[in-house]
Motif scaffolding. Structure first.
Motif, PDB file in Angstrom:
ATOM      1  N   UNK A  77      17.824  63.584  48.904  1.00 59.92           N
ATOM      2  CA  UNK A  77      18.951  62.692  48.632  1.00 59.92           C
ATOM      3  C   UNK A  77      19.447  61.965  49.880  1.00 59.92           C
ATOM      4  N   UNK A  78      18.955  62.358  51.039  1.00 61.73           N
ATOM      5  CA  UNK A  78      19.443  61.777  52.299  1.00 61.73           C
ATOM      6  C   UNK A  78      18.911  60.356  52.458  1.00 61.73           C
ATOM      7  N   UNK A  79      19.775  59.346  52.524  1.00 61.34           N
ATOM      8  CA  UNK A  79      19.295  57.958  52.646  1.00 61.34           C
ATOM      9  C   UNK A  79      18.612  57.655  53.967  1.00 61.34           C
ATOM     10  N   UNK A  80      18.810  58.513  54.977  1.00 59.21           N
ATOM     11  CA  UNK A  80      18.172  58.284  56.273  1.00 59.21           C
ATOM     12  C   UNK A  80      16.751  58.855  56.328  1.00 59.21           C
ATOM     13  N   UNK A  81      16.379  59.616  55.311  1.00 59.30           N
ATOM     14  CA  UNK A  81      15.031  60.194  55.248  1.00 59.30           C
ATOM     15  C   UNK A  81      14.101  59.202  54.558  1.00 59.30           C
ATOM     16  N   UNK A  82      13.084  58.758  55.282  1.00 59.20           N
ATOM     17  CA  UNK A  82      12.113  57.800  54.744  1.00 59.20           C
ATOM     18  C   UNK A  82      10.876  58.488  54.177  1.00 59.20           C
ATOM     19  N   UNK A  83      10.460  59.598  54.808  1.00 59.40           N
ATOM     20  CA  UNK A  83       9.273  60.341  54.371  1.00 59.40           C
ATOM     21  C   UNK A  83       9.597  61.827  54.412  1.00 59.40           C
ATOM     22  N   UNK A  84       8.844  62.597  53.626  1.00 57.84           N
ATOM     23  CA  UNK A  84       9.116  64.031  53.512  1.00 57.84           C
ATOM     24  C   UNK A  84       7.840  64.840  53.708  1.00 57.84           C
ATOM     25  N   UNK A  85       7.944  65.912  54.479  1.00 56.03           N
ATOM     26  CA  UNK A  85       6.863  66.895  54.577  1.00 56.03           C
ATOM     27  C   UNK A  85       7.240  68.111  53.750  1.00 56.03           C
ATOM     28  N   UNK A  86       6.317  68.527  52.861  1.00 55.35           N
ATOM     29  CA  UNK A  86       6.541  69.662  51.969  1.00 55.35           C
ATOM     30  C   UNK A  86       5.648  70.812  52.421  1.00 55.35           C
ATOM     31  N   UNK A  87       6.257  71.818  53.036  1.00 59.75           N
ATOM     32  CA  UNK A  87       5.505  72.917  53.645  1.00 59.75           C
ATOM     33  C   UNK A  87       5.982  74.272  53.128  1.00 59.75           C
ATOM     34  N   UNK A 125       0.763  62.309  38.412  1.00 58.90           N
ATOM     35  CA  UNK A 125       1.392  61.388  37.469  1.00 58.90           C
ATOM     36  C   UNK A 125       2.756  60.928  37.982  1.00 58.90           C
ATOM     37  N   UNK A 126       3.521  61.846  38.553  1.00 61.71           N
ATOM     38  CA  UNK A 126       4.841  61.491  39.070  1.00 61.71           C
ATOM     39  C   UNK A 126       4.734  60.541  40.258  1.00 61.71           C
ATOM     40  N   UNK A 127       3.784  60.816  41.159  1.00 54.34           N
ATOM     41  CA  UNK A 127       3.605  59.953  42.326  1.00 54.34           C
ATOM     42  C   UNK A 127       3.107  58.570  41.916  1.00 54.34           C
ATOM     43  N   UNK A 128       2.202  58.535  40.936  1.00 55.41           N
ATOM     44  CA  UNK A 128       1.681  57.256  40.461  1.00 55.41           C
ATOM     45  C   UNK A 128       2.784  56.440  39.796  1.00 55.41           C
ATOM     46  N   UNK A 129       3.580  57.079  38.972  1.00 55.10           N
ATOM     47  CA  UNK A 129       4.686  56.390  38.293  1.00 55.10           C
ATOM     48  C   UNK A 129       5.681  55.828  39.302  1.00 55.10           C
ATOM     49  N   UNK A 130       5.967  56.604  40.352  1.00 57.25           N
ATOM     50  CA  UNK A 130       6.942  56.167  41.354  1.00 57.25           C
ATOM     51  C   UNK A 130       6.350  55.181  42.355  1.00 57.25           C
ATOM     52  N   UNK A 131       5.022  55.158  42.464  1.00 54.68           N
ATOM     53  CA  UNK A 131       4.367  54.262  43.413  1.00 54.68           C
ATOM     54  C   UNK A 131       4.572  54.658  44.861  1.00 54.68           C
ATOM     55  N   UNK A 132       4.713  55.964  45.117  1.00 59.23           N
ATOM     56  CA  UNK A 132       4.945  56.404  46.494  1.00 59.23           C
ATOM     57  C   UNK A 132       3.630  56.805  47.155  1.00 59.23           C
ATOM     58  N   UNK A 133       3.423  56.447  48.421  1.00 56.16           N
ATOM     59  CA  UNK A 133       2.249  56.928  49.156  1.00 56.16           C
ATOM     60  C   UNK A 133       2.304  58.445  49.310  1.00 56.16           C
ATOM     61  N   UNK A 349      -0.815  59.247  57.314  1.00 55.97           N
ATOM     62  CA  UNK A 349       0.267  59.277  56.341  1.00 55.97           C
ATOM     63  C   UNK A 349       1.311  58.211  56.656  1.00 55.97           C
ATOM     64  N   UNK A 350       1.771  58.157  57.901  1.00 62.00           N
ATOM     65  CA  UNK A 350       2.832  57.214  58.247  1.00 62.00           C
ATOM     66  C   UNK A 350       2.371  55.765  58.154  1.00 62.00           C
ATOM     67  N   UNK A 351       1.120  55.504  58.477  1.00 60.82           N
ATOM     68  CA  UNK A 351       0.602  54.134  58.322  1.00 60.82           C
ATOM     69  C   UNK A 351       0.678  53.709  56.863  1.00 60.82           C
ATOM     70  N   UNK A 352       0.234  54.589  55.955  1.00 57.69           N
ATOM     71  CA  UNK A 352       0.284  54.232  54.529  1.00 57.69           C
ATOM     72  C   UNK A 352       1.719  54.184  54.024  1.00 57.69           C
ATOM     73  N   UNK A 353       2.584  55.065  54.524  1.00 57.38           N
ATOM     74  CA  UNK A 353       3.971  55.111  54.070  1.00 57.38           C
ATOM     75  C   UNK A 353       4.774  53.903  54.534  1.00 57.38           C
ATOM     76  N   UNK A 354       4.298  53.220  55.573  1.00 53.26           N
ATOM     77  CA  UNK A 354       4.996  52.036  56.078  1.00 53.26           C
ATOM     78  C   UNK A 354       4.296  50.741  55.692  1.00 53.26           C
ATOM     79  N   UNK A 355       3.446  50.815  54.673  1.00 53.22           N
ATOM     80  CA  UNK A 355       2.845  49.606  54.131  1.00 53.22           C
ATOM     81  C   UNK A 355       1.478  49.257  54.656  1.00 53.22           C
ATOM     82  N   UNK A 356       0.893  50.125  55.505  1.00 53.69           N
ATOM     83  CA  UNK A 356      -0.430  49.871  56.043  1.00 53.69           C
ATOM     84  C   UNK A 356      -1.520  50.407  55.141  1.00 53.69           C
ATOM     85  N   UNK A 357      -2.772  50.340  55.590  1.00 52.53           N
ATOM     86  CA  UNK A 357      -3.886  50.829  54.771  1.00 52.53           C
ATOM     87  C   UNK A 357      -3.819  52.328  54.534  1.00 52.53           C
TER      88      UNK A 357
END
Length: 403
Positions: A77-87, A125-133, A349-357
């Motif tokens: 929910x944090x608006x300052x978080x752009x990407x998340x690592x799930x460990x 399915x959830x990631x595809x629906x949301x369109x998130x890298x 990961x970060x390249x794709x998350x910021x719009x790169x290949x």
């Protein structure tokens, strides 16, 4: 300013679970600019979640996160978080990854993404629906020697692939007096060594040779009970182990694979006495062969041709001609390590998350691997060959992508 004169872009990072892998993700984010300055990316460690106070303290005091929380939902929910690592532990991966997708956060999640292919498909399915890298913790792909092997396969150096052998033998559960933990409980872990080790191996074979089309497998549980963990209701009792210690399978490749027509065998053990992390492959072709072992990750053995005085394997050390190697070391013989592979993974990961290949593994790769594991369990129960359909969007090595 970057070398090109542009202002670096800062990416806000959220972390869920501050164990060994969470700490490793955090270090990889932090040092990324030292190895890839031209990307113009900087990271800010924003919010870390852990249910344990010690984990939260480590995140703030050592890793340098600006905030710590006990509930992972606050990270998402944090608006300052752009990407998340799930460990987090395996049984929480799918729940958290689906929540991350629904929050619109690109996520990097460790394997296995789900306890089954069905659970992993729900994340896809959830990631595809949301369109998130997305990115998956299949870091062994990024070993420069492995990338070099893929090049030799794709350029035809070893000819047509005929067969492959893969293994992942670890002794981390070889002591029968090690306590019963979530890894041995089906509800929390799903399968045993299949999810824990074979998933890595299946992905690596996909990346090198293409999608596995069908499998037949057998599994075994040999350390059938373990002492209950101290401080739990099971302390002082012997607790039955609910999943497998060893698995082996025969594989056939899909017709789309670079190795179409080839056969192979894969095996994994978590109770092998002696091996520490014997993770490797042998790939045989009509013109040559390759073999690689993680315990010597900076080397690859190559055999080319079948005539002359020196027929056989030559040990080749990684050097600056191997992909990514010169980002970390200047010359052959100065080895890279496991942590370096996570830096490469963080970069992709970060390249794709910021719009790169999108050059790394993704959620479709996780599902492709999970399908192989589910097929292996089904085959072990039935004794039959089981088909594994190709997952759209995966990054396995196909005839089309290698051309």
């Amino acid at each position: 300013m970057t070398a090109s004169g542009e202002t670096p872009r800062t990416v806000g990072v959220g972390l869920i679970s501050v164990g060994w892998m969470g700490r490793l993700h955090s270090r990889a984010y932090s040092v990324l600019p030292f190895f890839y300055p031209e990307l113009g990316l900087r990271t800010r460690l924003v919010t870390a979640a852990d249910t344990a106070a010690a984990g939260r303290d480590y995140a703030s005091d050592v890793l340098g996160f600006a905030r710590t929380v006990s509930d992972y939902r606050e990270v998402l929910a944090d608006p300052e978080v752009d990407v998340v690592s799930i460990c987090a532990p395996n049984f929480l991966h799918a729940e958290i990854a689906i929540a991350a997708a629904e929050a619109g956060k690109p996520f990097w999640v460790e394997k296995p993404v789900g306890r089954s292919s069905t659970e992993t498909a729900a994340v896809r399915d959830a990631a595809t629906k949301a369109g998130v890298p997305t990115a998956i913790g299949f870091n062994y792909r990024h070993v420069p020697a492995v990338e070099h092997a893929r090049q030799l396969i794709n350029d035809g150096t070893i000819g047509t692939i005929t067969n492959v052998r893969g293994r992942f033998f670890g002794g981390f559960s070889s002591n029968p007096e090690d306590p019963f933990t979530w890894r041995f409980e089906r509800e929390q872990s799903g399968s045993g060594v299949l999810n824990d080790l074979m998933g890595h191996l299946a992905d690596l074979i996909h990346y090198l040779l293409g999608p596995i089309g069908s499998v037949t497998a057998v599994t075994g549980t040999y350390l059938t009970e373990r002492p209950g963990l101290k401080g739990t209701p099971q302390e002082g009792k012997r607790v039955p182990v609910e999943n497998e210690d060893y698995a082996t399978m025969l594989i056939r490749f899909d017709d789309s694979a670079v190795a179409a027509g080839a056969l192979g065998s894969l095996e994994a053990s978590r109770i092998a006495v002696g091996p520490k992390s014997e993770y490797g492959f042998e790939i045989f072709g009509t013109e040559g062969s390759l073999r690689w072992e993680f315990e010597r990750l900076n080397e690859i053995e190559v055999a080319i041709g079948r005539a002359g005085s020196h027929v056989g394997y030559t040990r080749v050390f990684a050097d600056r001609t191997f992909p990514e190697y010169d980002r970390f070391q200047p010359s052959s013989g100065t080895g890279m390590g496991y942590d370096d592979l996570k830096i490469i993974e963080a970069k992709r990961f970060l390249v794709s998350a910021t719009g790169g290949p999108a050059e790394g593994s993704n959620i479709s790769d996780a599902l492709a691997s999970a399908q192989v594991l589910s097929a292996a369990e089904e085959s072990a129960a039935s004794g039959h060959w089981v088909h594994t359909p190709v997952v759209p969007g995966n990054t396995s090595n196909t005839k089309e992508t290698s051309a």
